[in-house]
Design a protein around this motif. Structure first.
Motif, PDB file in Angstrom:
ATOM      1  N   MET A 149       2.934  -7.284   7.523  1.00 58.37           N
ATOM      2  CA  MET A 149       2.491  -8.384   8.372  1.00 58.37           C
ATOM      3  C   MET A 149       1.309  -9.050   7.659  1.00 58.37           C
ATOM      4  SD  MET A 149       1.061  -8.316  12.268  1.00 58.37           S
ATOM      5  CE  MET A 149      -0.425  -7.455  11.759  1.00 58.37           C
ATOM      6  N   GLN A 150       1.534 -10.225   7.064  1.00 57.15           N
ATOM      7  CA  GLN A 150       0.506 -10.887   6.279  1.00 57.15           C
ATOM      8  C   GLN A 150      -0.515 -11.578   7.171  1.00 57.15           C
ATOM      9  OE1 GLN A 150       1.823 -13.333   3.064  1.00 57.15           O
ATOM     10  NE2 GLN A 150       3.159 -11.758   2.196  1.00 57.15           N
ATOM     11  N   SER A 151      -1.778 -11.476   6.761  1.00 63.73           N
ATOM     12  CA  SER A 151      -2.874 -12.153   7.450  1.00 63.73           C
ATOM     13  C   SER A 151      -3.839 -12.672   6.402  1.00 63.73           C
ATOM     14  CB  SER A 151      -3.609 -11.181   8.390  1.00 63.73           C
ATOM     15  OG  SER A 151      -2.733 -10.641   9.349  1.00 63.73           O
ATOM     16  N   GLU A 152      -4.576 -13.720   6.773  1.00 62.94           N
ATOM     17  CA  GLU A 152      -5.573 -14.284   5.873  1.00 62.94           C
ATOM     18  C   GLU A 152      -6.966 -13.930   6.375  1.00 62.94           C
ATOM     19  OE1 GLU A 152      -5.024 -18.386   5.060  1.00 62.94           O
ATOM     20  OE2 GLU A 152      -2.972 -18.147   4.315  1.00 62.94           O
ATOM     21  N   LEU A 153      -7.794 -13.441   5.449  1.00 66.49           N
ATOM     22  CA  LEU A 153      -9.129 -12.985   5.803  1.00 66.49           C
ATOM     23  C   LEU A 153     -10.020 -13.090   4.567  1.00 66.49           C
ATOM     24  CD1 LEU A 153     -10.027 -11.811   8.579  1.00 66.49           C
ATOM     25  CD2 LEU A 153      -9.807  -9.539   7.571  1.00 66.49           C
ATOM     26  N   MET A 154     -11.158 -13.731   4.694  1.00 63.74           N
ATOM     27  CA  MET A 154     -12.142 -13.844   3.601  1.00 63.74           C
ATOM     28  C   MET A 154     -11.530 -14.396   2.309  1.00 63.74           C
ATOM     29  SD  MET A 154     -14.569 -10.471   4.119  1.00 63.74           S
ATOM     30  CE  MET A 154     -13.245  -9.312   3.820  1.00 63.74           C
ATOM     31  N   GLY A 155     -10.615 -15.331   2.446  1.00 59.59           N
ATOM     32  CA  GLY A 155      -9.970 -15.918   1.271  1.00 59.59           C
ATOM     33  C   GLY A 155      -8.859 -15.074   0.704  1.00 59.59           C
ATOM     34  N   LEU A 156      -8.509 -13.997   1.405  1.00 59.42           N
ATOM     35  CA  LEU A 156      -7.477 -13.082   0.930  1.00 59.42           C
ATOM     36  C   LEU A 156      -6.263 -13.146   1.847  1.00 59.42           C
ATOM     37  CD1 LEU A 156      -9.777  -9.971   0.366  1.00 59.42           C
ATOM     38  CD2 LEU A 156      -8.867 -11.466  -1.427  1.00 59.42           C
ATOM     39  N   THR A 157      -5.087 -13.171   1.262  1.00 61.26           N
ATOM     40  CA  THR A 157      -3.856 -12.985   2.022  1.00 61.26           C
ATOM     41  C   THR A 157      -3.488 -11.521   1.904  1.00 61.26           C
ATOM     42  OG1 THR A 157      -3.123 -15.234   1.530  1.00 61.26           O
ATOM     43  CG2 THR A 157      -1.455 -13.679   2.290  1.00 61.26           C
ATOM     44  N   LEU A 158      -3.506 -10.806   3.054  1.00 55.32           N
ATOM     45  CA  LEU A 158      -3.392  -9.350   3.053  1.00 55.32           C
ATOM     46  C   LEU A 158      -2.157  -8.887   3.792  1.00 55.32           C
ATOM     47  CD1 LEU A 158      -7.116  -8.633   3.971  1.00 55.32           C
ATOM     48  CD2 LEU A 158      -6.090  -8.449   1.701  1.00 55.32           C
ATOM     49  N   SER A 159      -1.633  -7.748   3.354  1.00 53.78           N
ATOM     50  CA  SER A 159      -0.494  -7.150   4.028  1.00 53.78           C
ATOM     51  C   SER A 159      -0.606  -5.634   3.932  1.00 53.78           C
ATOM     52  CB  SER A 159       0.819  -7.603   3.396  1.00 53.78           C
ATOM     53  OG  SER A 159       1.907  -6.896   3.956  1.00 53.78           O
ATOM     54  N   PRO A 160      -0.335  -4.920   5.030  1.00 51.31           N
ATOM     55  CA  PRO A 160      -0.274  -3.453   4.936  1.00 51.31           C
ATOM     56  C   PRO A 160       0.803  -3.054   3.934  1.00 51.31           C
ATOM     57  CG  PRO A 160      -0.301  -4.161   7.227  1.00 51.31           C
ATOM     58  CD  PRO A 160      -0.099  -5.394   6.406  1.00 51.31           C
ATOM     59  N   LEU A 161       0.590  -1.929   3.276  1.00 46.69           N
ATOM     60  CA  LEU A 161       1.549  -1.492   2.267  1.00 46.69           C
ATOM     61  C   LEU A 161       2.838  -1.011   2.923  1.00 46.69           C
ATOM     62  CD1 LEU A 161      -0.680   0.480  -0.278  1.00 46.69           C
ATOM     63  CD2 LEU A 161       0.427  -1.726  -0.612  1.00 46.69           C
ATOM     64  N   SER A 162       3.944  -1.506   2.392  1.00 46.23           N
ATOM     65  CA  SER A 162       5.260  -1.036   2.800  1.00 46.23           C
ATOM     66  C   SER A 162       5.950  -0.486   1.554  1.00 46.23           C
ATOM     67  CB  SER A 162       6.085  -2.185   3.388  1.00 46.23           C
ATOM     68  OG  SER A 162       6.327  -3.165   2.383  1.00 46.23           O
ATOM     69  N   GLY A 178       6.919  -0.908  -4.167  1.00 49.29           N
ATOM     70  CA  GLY A 178       7.846  -1.065  -5.280  1.00 49.29           C
ATOM     71  C   GLY A 178       7.514  -2.276  -6.130  1.00 49.29           C
ATOM     72  N   GLU A 179       7.180  -3.400  -5.461  1.00 45.68           N
ATOM     73  CA  GLU A 179       6.839  -4.618  -6.205  1.00 45.68           C
ATOM     74  C   GLU A 179       5.584  -4.428  -7.053  1.00 45.68           C
ATOM     75  OE1 GLU A 179       6.393  -7.645  -3.312  1.00 45.68           O
ATOM     76  OE2 GLU A 179       8.531  -7.816  -2.836  1.00 45.68           O
ATOM     77  N   LEU A 180       4.614  -3.652  -6.526  1.00 46.70           N
ATOM     78  CA  LEU A 180       3.355  -3.468  -7.242  1.00 46.70           C
ATOM     79  C   LEU A 180       3.363  -2.246  -8.151  1.00 46.70           C
ATOM     80  CD1 LEU A 180       0.781  -4.289  -4.384  1.00 46.70           C
ATOM     81  CD2 LEU A 180       1.699  -5.813  -6.158  1.00 46.70           C
ATOM     82  N   GLY A 181       4.469  -1.510  -8.146  1.00 47.58           N
ATOM     83  CA  GLY A 181       4.543  -0.316  -8.982  1.00 47.58           C
ATOM     84  C   GLY A 181       3.634   0.794  -8.506  1.00 47.58           C
ATOM     85  N   LEU A 182       3.453   0.895  -7.180  1.00 51.18           N
ATOM     86  CA  LEU A 182       2.552   1.896  -6.614  1.00 51.18           C
ATOM     87  C   LEU A 182       3.324   3.139  -6.198  1.00 51.18           C
ATOM     88  CD1 LEU A 182       0.419  -0.436  -4.300  1.00 51.18           C
ATOM     89  CD2 LEU A 182      -0.218   0.453  -6.551  1.00 51.18           C
ATOM     90  N   PRO A 183       2.682   4.299  -6.211  1.00 49.13           N
ATOM     91  CA  PRO A 183       3.356   5.521  -5.757  1.00 49.13           C
ATOM     92  C   PRO A 183       3.546   5.496  -4.234  1.00 49.13           C
ATOM     93  CG  PRO A 183       1.045   5.961  -6.210  1.00 49.13           C
ATOM     94  CD  PRO A 183       1.317   4.569  -6.695  1.00 49.13           C
ATOM     95  N   GLU A 184       4.423   6.345  -3.744  1.00 50.70           N
ATOM     96  CA  GLU A 184       4.692   6.403  -2.305  1.00 50.70           C
ATOM     97  C   GLU A 184       3.448   6.791  -1.518  1.00 50.70           C
ATOM     98  OE1 GLU A 184       7.922   8.974  -1.465  1.00 50.70           O
ATOM     99  OE2 GLU A 184       9.381   7.868  -2.698  1.00 50.70           O
ATOM    100  N   GLY A 244      -3.269   1.483   2.256  1.00 49.75           N
ATOM    101  CA  GLY A 244      -4.291   0.458   2.323  1.00 49.75           C
ATOM    102  C   GLY A 244      -3.684  -0.903   2.583  1.00 49.75           C
ATOM    103  N   LEU A 245      -4.421  -1.956   2.179  1.00 44.70           N
ATOM    104  CA  LEU A 245      -3.965  -3.327   2.350  1.00 44.70           C
ATOM    105  C   LEU A 245      -3.712  -3.947   0.978  1.00 44.70           C
ATOM    106  CD1 LEU A 245      -6.405  -4.647   5.102  1.00 44.70           C
ATOM    107  CD2 LEU A 245      -4.008  -3.984   5.385  1.00 44.70           C
ATOM    108  N   ALA A 246      -2.516  -4.512   0.805  1.00 41.70           N
ATOM    109  CA  ALA A 246      -2.195  -5.179  -0.458  1.00 41.70           C
ATOM    110  C   ALA A 246      -2.701  -6.615  -0.430  1.00 41.70           C
ATOM    111  CB  ALA A 246      -0.689  -5.164  -0.693  1.00 41.70           C
ATOM    112  N   VAL A 247      -3.329  -7.027  -1.529  1.00 42.35           N
ATOM    113  CA  VAL A 247      -3.743  -8.419  -1.682  1.00 42.35           C
ATOM    114  C   VAL A 247      -2.552  -9.203  -2.225  1.00 42.35           C
ATOM    115  CG1 VAL A 247      -5.326 -10.006  -2.829  1.00 42.35           C
ATOM    116  CG2 VAL A 247      -6.141  -7.740  -2.106  1.00 42.35           C
TER     117      VAL A 247
END
Length: 457
Positions: free
Chosen positions: A356-369, A374-380, A384-387
């Motif tokens: 669920m994307q939200s904008e805050l402090m100039g950042l577009t943020l989304s909880p990690l799914s 997978g898109e960011l190459g992060l482990p399971e 946190g919140l993805a920028v």
């Protein structure tokens, strides 16, 4: 009124006294022979056949290993033949030959090296006691003091140059750097040679030059003797270095970080991550600010790294941290850094959040799914919140935040959703803070970033 020390009438007496302890170093290395024209001309070039025919005419000799030589400098530190030089002078060498001021030559064996400070210790076997020099206290060297460099510049043989200490505590690229900058002429081949004070004591090992053309322009760097002596003592005793290891990732406390944490001044080292190790076992946490280590006040990260590295492995030390505005003292038993270079933080799994994307402090943020991980190459285990995007006109962009970063903490508390971040921002405002501290990870590496709260208005 104190009188300033005048220009020496001559350096001749000093040079005559200490020059027998300075040596030239020649190394030999076996280099694999070329097997064809590769690297000389592009593949498929009309000259390829020409070069192959040329090498064929040279016979099998062209394929044989060949010898490569290099020149440097060093100095004797004991009558039984221990010699100090730079690691890069002897690195990869098959044979090391020491030439003394008298012209005598002796083969040397390698005792140990420390690439972190670019120091190496050699040993020769001589029939008689050798002339040697002592280390001085580099901490007493002042900007403006006279110094003298000796060595083998540009392979020209024994040479002396003089100048002054131009600056102190210079850092180039290494973790343990503490360089004395001097305008005494230092050139290629001077590497590993000594920098003397006017008492004839070694206060530095000539290591690097800053030059646009490869020659001396009056900006040379010598590794401070107080760093070198600790390394040499360990190389003599163990054949390797044994530096203390605290087990934290740290960053400097900037003014805005200090404000966000409610600190009176921007001092100490901010802990951004605590992987498995001595600090974790002692109860240290990300967000702690280390203000005192083993009885010494901590000014910044560079100083802390040097203090820890110079502390004995296995020693139990008191570490004072500021945690949420309160002072805590932890007892940490130091590990050995060389054994812990591959230590990584332990991660814990977390339930995936609905994006669920939200904008805050100039950042577009989304909880990690799972999809975003997978898109960011992060482990399971990442949480946190993805920028997802950063407004290029925002303070966040100016502070270095970019799409793909992951915010894992805000106000020194873990966050999993945008609403939790909003709650932390509101708490900071109610506490009278002008900024909020975010823990940001990029490719797994953590750092704290302080963002002004008016960035959200």
């Amino acid at each position: 009124m104190a009188q300033a020390r005048g220009v020496p009438e001559s350096f001749a007496d000093l040079a005559e006294r200490i020059s027998p302890s300075v040596v030239n170093i020649t190394t030999s290395t076996t280099v694999a022979g070329r097997t064809g024209p590769q690297g000389i001309v592009p593949e498929g070039s009309p000259f390829e056949d020409f070069f192959r025919e040329f090498q064929d005419r040279q016979g099998p000799r062209g394929d044989r290993p060949r010898r490569s030589s290099a020149l440097g400098s060093g100095f004797v530190i004991s009558e039984d033949g221990f010699i100090v030089t730079n690691n890069h002078v002897i690195e990869g060498a098959d044979e090391i030959l020491i030439e003394f001021f008298s012209g005598e030559e002796l083969p040397a064996t390698l005792v140990g090296t420390d690439p972190n400070t670019d120091i190496a210790l050699l040993k020769v076997e001589a029939d008689a006691p050798l002339d040697f020099v002592n280390f001085g206290d580099s901490d007493t060297a002042r900007v403006g003091d006279w110094v003298m460099a000796m060595g083998n510049p540009l392979g020209q043989g024994f040479s002396v140059s003089a100048g002054i200490v131009s600056a102190r505590n210079r850092a180039l690229s290494g973790t343990y750097d503490d360089y004395i900058q001097t305008d005494a002429a230092i050139n290629r081949g001077n590497s590993g040679g000594p920098l003397f004070n006017m008492d004839g004591d070694v206060i530095g090992v000539n290591t690097a030059i800053l030059s646009p053309n490869g020659g001396s322009i009056g900006i040379g760097f010598s590794m401070a003797s107080n760093v070198v002596t600790r390394v040499i003592d360990q190389l003599q005793e163990y054949g390797e270095t044994r530096r203390g290891w605290l087990g934290v990732r740290i960053q400097d406390v900037t003014d805005d970080v200090a404000e966000a944490l409610g600190l009176e001044e921007a001092k100490g080292a901010l802990v951004s991550d605590v992987p498995e190790g001595p600090a974790m076992e002692a109860g240290m946490e990300a967000g702690d600010v280390i203000v005192r280590f083993d009885g010494k006040d901590v000014e910044d990260t560079r100083q802390l790294v040097r203090i820890v590295g110079n502390t004995a492995v296995g020693k139990a030390v008191r570490v004072v941290v500021n945690r949420n505005g309160e002072t805590k003292t932890l007892m940490v038993t130091l590990g050995r850094r060389e054994e812990a270079e591959t230590a990584v933080p332990a991660a814990q799994p977390v339930e995936p959040e609905e994006p669920m994307q939200s904008e805050l402090m100039g950042l577009t943020l989304s909880p990690l799914s799972d999809e975003i991980r997978g898109e960011l190459g992060l482990p399971e285990s990442a949480k946190g919140l993805a920028v997802m995007d950063v407004d290029e006109t925002s303070e966040a962009f100016e502070k270095g935040l970019r799409a793909g970063d992951v915010i894992t903490e805000a106000g020194q508390a873990k966050i999993l959703s945008v609403s939790e971040l909003e709650d932390k921002i509101e708490e900071a405002r109610e506490a009278g803070r002008k900024s909020i501290l975010l823990l940001v990870r990029r490719a797994g590496d953590p750092r704290f970033v302080a963002l002004g709260l008016d960035a959200d208005e």
